[in-house]
Write a protein that holds these residues in place. Structure first.
Motif, short mmCIF file in Angstrom:
data_model
loop_
_atom_site.label_atom_id
_atom_site.label_comp_id
_atom_site.label_asym_id
_atom_site.label_seq_id
_atom_site.Cartn_x
_atom_site.Cartn_y
_atom_site.Cartn_z
N GLN A 441 0.83 -1.20 0.00
CA GLN A 441 0.00 0.00 0.00
C GLN A 441 0.87 1.25 0.00
O GLN A 441 0.58 2.23 -0.70
CB GLN A 441 -0.92 0.00 1.21
CG GLN A 441 -1.90 1.18 1.25
CD GLN A 441 -2.73 1.19 2.53
OE1 GLN A 441 -2.39 0.55 3.51
NE2 GLN A 441 -3.84 1.91 2.50
N LYS A 446 -3.32 -0.79 -4.21
CA LYS A 446 -4.56 -0.65 -3.45
C LYS A 446 -4.78 -1.88 -2.59
O LYS A 446 -5.61 -2.75 -2.88
CB LYS A 446 -5.74 -0.43 -4.41
CG LYS A 446 -5.68 0.91 -5.14
CD LYS A 446 -6.90 1.11 -6.03
CE LYS A 446 -6.84 2.47 -6.73
NZ LYS A 446 -8.01 2.70 -7.62
N ARG A 449 -7.58 -2.36 2.01
CA ARG A 449 -8.69 -3.20 2.47
C ARG A 449 -8.18 -4.57 2.89
O ARG A 449 -8.64 -5.14 3.89
CB ARG A 449 -9.73 -3.34 1.36
CG ARG A 449 -10.94 -4.19 1.75
CD ARG A 449 -11.96 -4.24 0.63
NE ARG A 449 -13.02 -5.20 0.93
CZ ARG A 449 -14.03 -5.48 0.12
NH1 ARG A 449 -14.14 -4.84 -1.06
NH2 ARG A 449 -14.94 -6.38 0.46
N LYS A 452 -6.53 -4.34 6.32
CA LYS A 452 -7.53 -4.25 7.40
C LYS A 452 -8.20 -5.60 7.65
O LYS A 452 -8.44 -5.98 8.80
CB LYS A 452 -8.58 -3.20 7.04
CG LYS A 452 -8.05 -1.77 7.08
CD LYS A 452 -9.13 -0.77 6.68
CE LYS A 452 -8.59 0.65 6.70
NZ LYS A 452 -9.62 1.64 6.29
N ALA A 453 -8.51 -6.32 6.57
CA ALA A 453 -9.15 -7.63 6.73
C ALA A 453 -8.20 -8.60 7.44
O ALA A 453 -8.62 -9.38 8.30
CB ALA A 453 -9.56 -8.18 5.37
N GLU A 515 -13.76 -12.53 4.27
CA GLU A 515 -13.50 -11.10 4.03
C GLU A 515 -12.08 -10.88 3.51
O GLU A 515 -11.84 -10.00 2.68
CB GLU A 515 -13.71 -10.30 5.32
CG GLU A 515 -15.16 -10.13 5.71
CD GLU A 515 -15.96 -9.43 4.63
OE1 GLU A 515 -15.48 -8.40 4.11
OE2 GLU A 515 -17.06 -9.91 4.29
N ALA A 519 -11.18 -9.20 -0.04
CA ALA A 519 -10.27 -8.06 -0.08
C ALA A 519 -9.10 -8.31 -1.02
O ALA A 519 -8.65 -7.41 -1.74
CB ALA A 519 -9.77 -7.74 1.32
N LYS A 522 -9.76 -7.67 -4.62
CA LYS A 522 -9.84 -6.25 -4.99
C LYS A 522 -8.47 -5.63 -5.26
O LYS A 522 -8.37 -4.53 -5.79
CB LYS A 522 -10.52 -5.46 -3.87
CG LYS A 522 -11.98 -5.84 -3.62
CD LYS A 522 -12.86 -5.43 -4.78
CE LYS A 522 -14.33 -5.74 -4.49
NZ LYS A 522 -15.22 -5.35 -5.62
#
Length: 525
Positions: A441, A446, A449, A452-453, A515, A519, A522
């Motif tokens: 990141q 990107k 997410r 965080k997951a 999750e 993520a 993505k």
């Protein structure tokens, strides 16, 4: 004779530049100031110490030996939020920096010699400002003459005003209000915001540019390269290790945990991004980081278990925990922690730990970037693509470990700890993937997410592992109680509670893994 212990103070002050011709304002007009409680004049002389590459100065730390005034002695000032912590020791040996002060910055200074870098002489008028309940602040009108002792250093003269809160007000809302109002009042009286953060910075002046850079600041890489992204992440963890080390020495809350996290994260980054950086030194560095994390882990486990034991005791409504069991449950883990913390201090003082820090700095100064056919292939890719490939490998490892949990965790033919180890393996994979996602990141991928997951999964499984660790300690305490001939019923009851808490921590585990999968999908190179 044993060296005296340092005294700690919280310093909250504001410094303002002022012209020689500016007149003194009526300080009783300051909000909260009722009277002038006293005026004194001092002739102060301070010699500032640092390494040849100014490691303390670059870390916003000052170390001085000062004579004159009411606080003769050695003074060290360290950043602490918007304020500074001042550590003082007497002038028992004016030629030798006290070991207790050097220990505060050992991770920064290491084995480098501390020598004079500047002298600051100050003719000070010190005015005590008092409110209704006594002194609230000291106002100082300083006329300063300073000499930089660095090559090319010069003599400098200036005047400044300084207002510092008393110990009673430092760190309070009332004190912060007084400082803000005093700053505005003094600026209105002719002062101005200083362009320099300290007397030392002003004294050193442009001569700072003649000092060499510390090793970890000497490296330079193409900002768009995969190696630059990895080295940037490693550098953040290096700074975290150096920052948390003195806090661990002081046994500040959560410091052991944070230092352990930093060492483990750095090791994880080195493992995950093998192929971007390479060489035998990386393996040695990973081993040393693992050793440090292991020493920290003993105290951290004791700390976690102690907190859980306290919670179990406080929440017990059964009345079935006898006094002997309660005393051991409450006290034994504290003794375990104290013993483990002493081992940490021994590690931090060791040559081995100093060598580890030096090795980290050497890596940052000259990163061992991979060479050969494989690196040439990666050079043709964009940086984001290279980092994505490493993320992909990390995600595949997590997914495979998750599949083993599904296959083995509910197989009661296997020993309980073996089944739990499969869950712990997922947590370790989630942690590595999270660290890698943060690094990616930072390089523009990107992956926020995903990070965080992974953090949610790591946290969930961390709660599970804490229950396992606590349960193991309860079993040990029960065995010790049995050897003493004591009733072990209470330990069995608490063991069962931790077993239930572990199962509760796993509730929704499959959803959390799902999750992470969403993520990861993505993330695009």
């Amino acid at each position: 004779m044993a060296e005296q212990q340092p005294q700690n103070f919280l310093e909250v002050e504001v410094k303002l530049a002022v012209d020689e011709s500016t007149g003194m304002p009526d300080l009783t007009q300051l909000p909260g100031v009722e009277e002038i409680a006293g005026t004194r004049e001092h002739n102060l002389s301070a010699v500032y110490y640092d390494t040849k590459d100014l490691r303390l100065t670059r870390s916003k730390i000052t170390l001085r030996r000062r004579t004159g005034g009411a606080d003769d002695g050695w003074h060290m000032k360290l950043p602490q939020g918007s304020a500074r912590k001042e550590v003082r020791m007497p002038l028992d040996d004016p030629a030798q920096v006290p070991e207790a002060l050097r220990a505060q910055v050992r991770a920064i200074v290491r084995t480098e010699e501390l020598t004079p870098v500047a002298q600051v002489d100050n003719r000070r008028v010190e005015i005590t400002l008092a409110g209704e309940d006594g002194p609230v602040a000291e106002f100082c009108d300083d006329h300063v003459t300073a000499w930089s002792l660095l090559p090319g250093g010069e003599r400098t003269n200036w005047r400044e005003w300084e207002i510092e809160l008393t110990d009673a007000l430092a760190g309070t809302e009332e004190g912060n209000t007084l400082i803000e109002q005093a700053s505005s009042f003094l600026i209105a009286a002719g002062a101005r915001k200083s362009s320099s953060p300290s007397k030392l910075a002003t004294a050193l002046g442009d001569a700072v540019k003649t000092a060499p850079l510390p090793p970890h600041m000497q490296g330079s890489l193409d900002d768009d390269s995969p190696a630059a992204a990895v080295v940037s992440s490693l550098s953040k963890q290096r700074d975290a290790i150096v920052d948390w080390e003195p806090r661990v020495r002081a046994d500040e809350w959560d410091s052991v945990h944070q230092l352990r996290v930093s060492t483990r994260e750095m090791r994880s980054l080195l493992e995950t991004f093998e192929g971007i950086l390479e060489g035998e030194e990386l393996g040695r560095l990973e081993d040393e980081l693992k050793h440090a994390a292991g020493v920290l882990g003993v105290a951290r486990d004791a700390e976690v278990v102690e907190e859980r034991f306290a919670e179990l005791l406080d929440s017990d409504e059964s009345g079935l925990i006898d006094d002997a069991a309660r005393a051991h449950i409450a006290g034994d883990m504290r003794r375990d922690y104290n013993d483990a913390h002493a081992e940490i201090i021994a590690m931090l003082d060791s040559d081995r730990f100093m060598d580890l820090l030096d090795s980290i700095d050497a890596l940052l100064a000259d990163p061992p970037i991979a060479a050969g056919d494989e690196s040439k292939k990666e050079e043709k890719k964009q940086s984001k693509e290279v980092l994505y490939d490493h993320l992909k490998r990390g995600y595949k490892k997590l997914r495979k470990r998750h599949e083993k949990v599904g296959e083995h965790y509910y197989d009661t033919d296997l020993p309980l700890h073996e089944r739990e180890d499969y869950v712990h393996d997922v947590r370790k994979a989630a942690k590595k993937l999270r660290y890698s996602a943060v690094a990616a990141q930072d390089a523009g991928l990107k992956a926020g997410r995903l990070a965080k997951a992974c953090k949610r999964l790591q946290s969930q499984l961390g709660d599970f592992q804490d229950a396992v660790t606590s349960r193991d300690r309860i079993e040990r305490l029960a065995n010790e109680a049995r050897e003493r001939g004591e009733d072990t019923f209470a330990y069995g009851m608490l063991y069962q509670r931790e077993l239930a808490r572990g199962e509760e921590a796993l509730r929704g585990y499959d959803d959390t893994v799902r999750e992470v999968r969403k993520a990861f999908k993505k993330v695009k190179p």
